[in-house]
Design a protein around this motif. Structure first.
Motif, PDB file in Angstrom:
ATOM      1  N   GLY A  97     103.605 -52.794  71.497  1.00 28.53           N
ATOM      2  CA  GLY A  97     104.699 -53.465  71.537  1.00 28.53           C
ATOM      3  C   GLY A  97     104.581 -54.745  72.330  1.00 28.53           C
ATOM      4  O   GLY A  97     103.773 -55.365  72.256  1.00 28.53           O
ATOM      5  N   GLN A  98     105.492 -55.031  73.068  1.00 28.67           N
ATOM      6  CA  GLN A  98     105.526 -55.935  74.132  1.00 28.67           C
ATOM      7  C   GLN A  98     104.709 -55.865  75.492  1.00 28.67           C
ATOM      8  O   GLN A  98     104.364 -56.621  76.099  1.00 28.67           O
ATOM      9  N   GLY A  99     104.051 -54.638  75.540  1.00 30.23           N
ATOM     10  CA  GLY A  99     103.267 -54.429  76.768  1.00 30.23           C
ATOM     11  C   GLY A  99     102.000 -54.564  76.537  1.00 30.23           C
ATOM     12  O   GLY A  99     101.410 -55.167  75.653  1.00 30.23           O
ATOM     13  N   GLY A 100     101.110 -54.437  77.749  1.00 29.65           N
ATOM     14  CA  GLY A 100      99.908 -55.093  77.776  1.00 29.65           C
ATOM     15  C   GLY A 100      99.447 -55.727  79.192  1.00 29.65           C
ATOM     16  O   GLY A 100     100.444 -55.413  80.219  1.00 29.65           O
ATOM     17  N   LEU A 101      98.436 -56.306  79.160  1.00 30.45           N
ATOM     18  CA  LEU A 101      98.171 -57.186  80.594  1.00 30.45           C
ATOM     19  C   LEU A 101      98.862 -58.511  80.446  1.00 30.45           C
ATOM     20  O   LEU A 101      98.742 -59.374  79.448  1.00 30.45           O
ATOM     21  N   LEU A 102      99.592 -58.815  81.328  1.00 31.15           N
ATOM     22  CA  LEU A 102     100.753 -59.851  81.344  1.00 31.15           C
ATOM     23  C   LEU A 102     100.505 -61.050  82.465  1.00 31.15           C
ATOM     24  O   LEU A 102      99.404 -61.590  82.402  1.00 31.15           O
ATOM     25  N   ASP A 103     101.214 -61.129  83.441  1.00 32.49           N
ATOM     26  CA  ASP A 103     100.969 -62.314  84.248  1.00 32.49           C
ATOM     27  C   ASP A 103      99.956 -62.183  85.486  1.00 32.49           C
ATOM     28  O   ASP A 103      99.347 -61.013  85.589  1.00 32.49           O
ATOM     29  N   VAL A 104      99.372 -63.258  85.733  1.00 32.68           N
ATOM     30  CA  VAL A 104      98.237 -63.356  86.628  1.00 32.68           C
ATOM     31  C   VAL A 104      98.489 -64.593  87.485  1.00 32.68           C
ATOM     32  O   VAL A 104      98.963 -65.502  87.452  1.00 32.68           O
ATOM     33  N   ILE A 105      98.344 -64.272  88.947  1.00 32.69           N
ATOM     34  CA  ILE A 105      98.390 -65.553  89.927  1.00 32.69           C
ATOM     35  C   ILE A 105      97.121 -65.515  91.079  1.00 32.69           C
ATOM     36  O   ILE A 105      96.616 -64.202  91.082  1.00 32.69           O
ATOM     37  N   THR A 106      96.885 -66.493  91.493  1.00 34.28           N
ATOM     38  CA  THR A 106      96.013 -66.467  92.514  1.00 34.28           C
ATOM     39  C   THR A 106      96.676 -66.450  93.965  1.00 34.28           C
ATOM     40  O   THR A 106      97.937 -66.966  94.143  1.00 34.28           O
ATOM     41  N   ASP A 107      95.958 -65.781  94.952  1.00 34.39           N
ATOM     42  CA  ASP A 107      96.629 -65.894  96.119  1.00 34.39           C
ATOM     43  C   ASP A 107      96.551 -67.230  96.932  1.00 34.39           C
ATOM     44  O   ASP A 107      95.625 -68.059  96.429  1.00 34.39           O
ATOM     45  N   LYS A 108      97.622 -67.659  97.754  1.00 29.19           N
ATOM     46  CA  LYS A 108      97.742 -68.761  98.405  1.00 29.19           C
ATOM     47  C   LYS A 108      96.179 -69.109  99.273  1.00 29.19           C
ATOM     48  O   LYS A 108      95.993 -70.127  99.350  1.00 29.19           O
TER      49      LYS A 108
END
Length: 387
Positions: A97-108
């Motif tokens: 459905g809408q699931g999966g691997l989603l957001d990602v950010i780098t640490d400051k």
């Protein structure tokens, strides 16, 4: 081998100045297409293609970009637009459905610690839930994740594949804000402080609840909760002008919302709202109620907003201070003109591109970077024409 770049000249409303550190292949496909905008003509480059339902992007040193693909892969995109092999070490995700691997950010502190945070739908029993993980990215010819640790798991009734939310922002104090959908199940769960459904949570980089969270110490509430009464928020950003947390969430048929998020506040879903059910039935008691916050902007009909960026660069001076979001159903990029905390106008850009826009970020080069949501997804870079 260099990947070709598609140039589309378009007119958007943005603000940026570029000293480009992103070196992109210059082979063009097709004739330039012109779009009008309040900022003049724009060039839209395909910086990378061949991505499978890309969901989020994060900027790495030396012009590289980390991209998540919803089926469960991460890729590193080179400055020339080449895709790495799938990053090893990504946990198993429930890509249903809408699931999966989603957001990602780098640490400051990424330049020193190589740490990233990402969220995904994790299989649990006969359903799924949003999980947040921390890892170290080892970049190179065969990129991988080391020291992967799940630091947070959403608690509450499981999802069958819908409404995971899943955007992450790191605040100046290093704590993480994470949006969590209400799983399109028991809709009143967004009002239930005893679980994480339909909430924005605030956690430390180890996943703990900071002691100054609003519901710490209450036996009837999860200590990680920062705000509640949300439906399916897929956009989150901190306004650099005010340091306030802003969020955009999906409504049903109508009622997508832009909200300024306050500590401990209730944003009303499903008690109040501006949309109707997919069946056409009435959903809400009303559009307002004491003790529940009003959006500063709503869309009827829905545009299906995803991704979010405040523009404070120099490349598009007319757009400095604007808020951008992608539109999945609308298939365009939205620019909201702001006067303080009020939306004074809306511009819809790239309508003839005919792409579902999943994510939008301001790059270190001052350009706007977008991801298109399809099985042949693209990473796009937007600059003033000729830049």
């Amino acid at each position: 081998m260099k990947r070709p770049v598609v140039w589309v000249t378009t007119s958007l409303m943005i603000a940026i100045v570029v000293t480009t550190t992103f070196l992109i292949a210059t082979t063009s496909r097709g004739e330039p297409t012109s779009f009008g905008s309040s900022a003049g003509r724009l060039d839209v480059q395909t910086a990378a293609s061949g991505l499978s339902y890309p969901w989020a992007l994060a900027f790495l040193p030396e012009g590289r970009i980390l991209v998540t693909e919803r089926p469960g892969r991460m890729r590193v995109v080179s400055p020339q637009g080449q895709l790495s092999t799938a990053v090893k070490g990504v946990p198993d995700v429930m890509a249903t459905g809408q699931g999966g691997l989603l957001d990602v950010i780098t640490d400051k502190g990424f330049a020193q610690n190589n740490t990233i945070y990402f969220c995904y739908s994790e299989r649990a029993g006969n359903g799924g839930r949003t999980a947040v993980a921390r890892a170290k990215l080892v970049d190179g010819a065969a990129p991988r994740l080391d020291d992967v640790k799940v630091i947070f798991r959403q608690d509450g009734p499981l999802s069958t594949g819908n409404h995971y939310g899943c955007r992450i922002v790191q605040a100046a104090d290093n704590n993480l804000f994470v949006t969590l959908g209400e799983h399109y199940s028991g809709r009143n769960e967004a009002q239930n402080l005893a679980n994480h459904l339909g909430k924005i949570v605030r956690i430390t980089t180890d996943g703990a609840a900071p002691p100054d969270n609003p519901f710490v110490g209450r036996s009837d509430a999860k200590p990680e909760i920062w705000s509640y009464g949300h439906r399916n928020p897929q956009s989150l950003a901190i306004n650099p002008a005010t340091s306030e947390l802003w969020e955009i969430e999906h409504g049903p048929r109508g009622g997508d919302e832009v909200n300024i998020i306050g500590k401990g506040k209730n944003y009303g879903w499903p008690v109040i709202g501006y949309g109707i059910d997919y069946s056409g039935a009435k959903l809400h008691e009303s559009t307002s109620k004491p003790g529940m916050e009003q959006p500063i902007k709503n869309w009827v009909p829905s545009i299906a907003p995803s991704g979010m960026a405040f523009y404070n660069g120099d490349l598009f001076p007319r757009w400095r201070g604007s808020l951008f979001t992608g539109a999945l159903a609308g298939q365009f990029l939205v620019r909201l003109q702001l006067n303080g905390n009020a939306v004074t106008s809306e511009e819809r850009i790239l309508q003839n591109l005919n792409e579902r826009i999943r994510d939008v970020r301001q790059g270190p080069d001052g350009a706007l970077w977008l991801l298109t949501d399809s099985s042949a997804g693209r990473l796009l870079r937007i600059t003033p024409a000729g830049k």
